[in-house]
Design a protein around this motif. Structure first.
Motif: not given
Length: 279
Positions: A88-117
């Motif tokens: 988990p943690g933040t990854v920073n993606l450089a797209t053709q449309a501009g920067p897209v940070p993504v927060e990756i966190a543990a999900d209550p079900t035991g997996g991961l959930i990602a939140t992009l800006t």
């Protein structure tokens, strides 16, 4: 040999959501090779990552027919795949449309959930000259459109025509002219058409025809969801921080769940979802 991973995004089951291809290290691939991989895979998009630094990546998206500036569901899929390897943690993606940070966190079900800006959102009212041929290709009449939600062209990295269905039944009955609508969208630069029906002020059902990408319909469209959220905010339908739920893919047998929220003082939108490997 290039490793192509397969994930279903915006779902907790491999039979739901929107399938995406993911290549975590595409530094040795040319654009032609990436397009060929995406075409062979046949998913609406495949994400190709080019690592540049710790938790920093350039990312490219290819449909079976062409490169796309930004894709939400493939971003979620790629981020979950990354999170499973680097944690988990933040990854920073450089797209053709501009920067897209993504927060990756543990999900209550035991997996991961990602939140992009998302990239910045914008929207404008669609002209009658734009909407009339699109409605005709969809087989919709003026009575099939909800007048409470004006037709707009909304963007969050890509442009999408936003149309409100007058009823849930109208949304469920999608049978359009693929070639005609595809040409209209290509000529006008629209990536998808975001068709929606409001169940409530914060719960929506959506469908997204995607003929310019060679796909009849997207089961989950994160970029369109971000653009749609910006559209609702511009119309004064959403307060900053309001959480929006979008159900998509239900009518095509691949139910998807997208969660969106606005950011105070910022035109960008947060889009959250899970993803699971497809065996």
């Amino acid at each position: 040999m290039t490793e192509v991973m397969r994930y279903a995004a915006f779902t907790t089951t491999p039979t739901g959501g929107n399938p995406a291809g993911v290549v975590l290290d595409a530094r040795e691939l040319s654009n032609a090779e990436m397009l060929a991989i995406a075409a062979e895979l046949g998913y609406s998009e495949t994400a190709f990552l080019h690592p540049t630094d710790e938790r920093q990546y350039q990312i490219q998206y290819f449909s079976p027919l062409s490169e796309v500036a930004f894709c939400g569901h493939a971003t979620i899929a790629a981020s979950i795949a990354l999170g499973e390897q680097i944690g988990p943690g933040t990854v920073n993606l450089a797209t053709q449309a501009g920067p897209v940070p993504v927060e990756i966190a543990a999900d209550p079900t035991g997996g991961l959930i990602a939140t992009l800006t998302s990239p910045p959102t914008s929207t404008r009212q669609a002209s009658e000259e734009e909407t009339r041929p699109a409605l005709a290709a969809l087989g919709w009449s003026a009575d099939d459109v909800d007048p409470d939600y004006p037709a707009h062209v909304a963007s969050a990295g890509n442009d999408h025509l936003v149309l409100a269905a007058a009823s849930r039944g109208r949304l469920a009955d999608l049978n359009y002219d693929f070639d005609v609508l595809g040409k209209i969208m290509t000529d006008l630069g629209w990536t998808t058409i975001h068709l929606f029906w409001p169940e409530s002020p914060v719960v929506f059902h959506a469908r997204n025809p995607f003929p310019p990408g060679g796909v009849v319909e997207d089961p989950a469209t994160g970029a369109a969801a971000a653009a749609f959220t910006g559209y609702l905010r511009t119309l004064g339908r959403l307060k900053d921080g309001t959480v929006l739920t979008i159900h998509q893919g239900v009518d095509m047998g691949r139910p998807s769940l997208l969660t969106c929220s606005t950011i105070p003082g910022d035109s960008r939108v947060k889009v959250s979802g899970t993803a699971v490997p497809i065996q």
